[in-house]
Design a protein around this motif. Sequence first.
Motif, short mmCIF file in Angstrom:
data_model
loop_
_atom_site.label_atom_id
_atom_site.label_comp_id
_atom_site.label_asym_id
_atom_site.label_seq_id
_atom_site.Cartn_x
_atom_site.Cartn_y
_atom_site.Cartn_z
N THR A 78 25.54 158.35 17.04
CA THR A 78 24.71 157.28 16.54
C THR A 78 23.68 157.82 15.57
N SER A 79 23.20 156.94 14.72
CA SER A 79 22.24 157.35 13.71
C SER A 79 20.90 157.64 14.36
N GLY A 135 17.97 157.14 13.34
CA GLY A 135 16.84 156.26 13.07
C GLY A 135 16.89 155.69 11.67
N ALA A 136 15.81 155.07 11.29
CA ALA A 136 15.78 154.41 9.99
C ALA A 136 15.76 155.43 8.88
N ALA A 181 33.69 149.99 3.70
CA ALA A 181 33.54 149.02 4.79
C ALA A 181 33.06 149.72 6.06
N GLU A 198 29.46 150.59 5.61
CA GLU A 198 28.61 149.40 5.72
C GLU A 198 28.39 149.01 7.17
N GLN A 199 29.49 149.02 7.96
CA GLN A 199 29.36 148.65 9.37
C GLN A 199 28.54 149.67 10.14
N ILE A 238 25.00 148.78 9.56
CA ILE A 238 24.57 147.55 10.24
C ILE A 238 24.51 147.75 11.76
N ASN A 239 25.53 148.41 12.31
CA ASN A 239 25.60 148.57 13.77
C ASN A 239 24.80 149.77 14.27
N GLY A 240 24.53 150.70 13.37
CA GLY A 240 23.82 151.90 13.80
C GLY A 240 24.72 152.90 14.47
N ARG A 241 26.01 152.72 14.38
CA ARG A 241 26.93 153.67 15.00
C ARG A 241 28.28 153.59 14.29
N GLN A 285 31.40 152.68 14.77
CA GLN A 285 32.46 152.02 15.55
C GLN A 285 32.62 150.59 15.11
#
Lengths: 462, 171
Positions: B7-8, B10-11, B159, B162-163, B166-169, B171
Amino acid sequence: MNLPSALVRFDDARPRALTIARDVAAEGANVLLVRDVLGRFALIVDDRAQDVPTARAAVWRERLATDLQRYSADRPLLLASELFSADDLLGSERAQPDPLHIPAAGHGSVLILDNTVVGEDWAQVSTPAVETDGSRTHRTALYGFKGGVGRTTAAAVLARHLTDQGHIVLVVDLDLESPGAGPLIAAGSVPPRHGIVDQLVESAVDNANGLELVGPTGYEPRTGRGELWVAPARGRDTKDVPYSYVDKLNRVYADIPGMDFADRLATAVQACEDAVARESESGRRPDVVLLDSRAGIHDIAAVAISRLCDLALLFGADNRQTWGGYGDLFTAWHASGQARAIREKLRMVASMVPDTPHHSMDDYLQSFREHSWECFSVLYDDDVPEAESGRLIPGAFSPSLEDDSAPHYPIPILFEPGLVGLDADRAPGWQDRAFVQAAYRDFLTTATLLITADPQSNEGPR
Amino acid sequence: MSGTSGTSSGAASTASPEHHYAHAAVRHYKDAVYLQDGGRLPNADYHFGFAVECALKSLLLRFTSATMAPTGQGKPAAKAPWVPDPVTGKVSRMYGHLPWVAADVALLTHGRSTAQLSAALGNLKAFDSWSVHQRYLDGTAVAEADVSQRRTVAQEILALHEQALINGRLQ
């Protein structure tokens, strides 16, 4: 430093974001509210059928940023027409309808897509399908929110009892971080060469053929036909190659292309069931499988309870931590719209019931029942009449405190200090002792009825 | 349990390299589509490559141990994401221009949800014959079929990117 008076915290953000999502939907477009892994919200507006004026989008974007503060995403408002993956997001299987939103005429719909790092399987409740040959394997998960409540011991006693009744029983040790059912149930027999962790790592590299996943326990039932098999979490040490349990365990949660962890765990359990049919002299599949799930709010428990089993026995003692934990879990099921589906499967077990001159079993169970009922009420339907009609909701499921078939009504197991920390290897025949039989009598009768009754069929949730 | 590294962290601030890579990826992709639709294949091809490169660099910086920090003391900020060797701290791999070996990128992923990234990287081989030096060439080597295939792969990777944002991960 002076903080602003009303900082938005994690819990504040969701209701605020939903309010905005519903307001936007009220202007006609379908919307998807996405929460990222850090808890920040973005609103995707489906403008593909109907243009959204730039000025409106700017107003919504500003409102999201202002109302959600740190919990608004870097790009809080997204228009579907500008996305590469609008269909993937708006059509995601993981997106759930807003449970509290009933769109009026001309309003758009509201979907919610919640992204977490772990635990998504709690919100995906389903019931195992019938086997391809039409037979049905009854899978029962044994779960305790807290460890140390006698769950594994009860699994061992129940497994032998069901074997005595003539069933082919398989116990699968899914307590991967702290295995116990394997050694306890297989005491005195040679464990199989491999365990569930071996199945998980080998199948990820397409190498699961030929694993030895299950072993007979050597238990001879009182009637001739039953068999008791065990699928341990950990395999057997060999002389030539060291067995690296931790190195394997640290890899089992990986999602692999086309299969997330839940799919992989389901496949592993199925592989153990197939192995019994292959290795048993009778050639029969197990008809009863007991899944000893690990404690706590953890992905293994989520998969075992939400997806793998048709019955989940929830163990606990009558104390604040038990009801606090189950309360959190039930709240999450309710919030994700799973209450109806999950309550079908649940049954509470009071697994440490005292019965002493100063503390009678009946008093304890009365208190347990009241706390349990209060806790389960989150999953039950409201029994208040509808405001408009004055009638109760048709088909509402709202059992009373004293309904002894309801999920909250505890099945008792007497507390036996002699069984705490039992070393089965040094106490052969422990299950046949009179005090053990007495402690488990009610549990064995009721659990056997629940397990061997026809599992919930196609009648739909109550 | 593990699983947080998929997962990312943070911002990404608007001044960060990953922010610039993310926006550049979309710009290159849109310009490439514009050029291809106008029959301007060599430069369309060139920009599809840059779109993919920027999207992957954005993902590397957000979801892996890759960094744009100076590669040593007193050195300027790095020109491309690089991965420090865990023992020496020196550059073990620098991600410059495509083509990349997909397996190199896959080695960086750990944690739970790397399946999607691995799948997308499998298609990177469509860019094996792509080169940044195309900009100096006469353009006759660019085949229409290759450009169409690269457009498809670029669309998939953008794509996914982009997801992930948006999702922060992943998947």
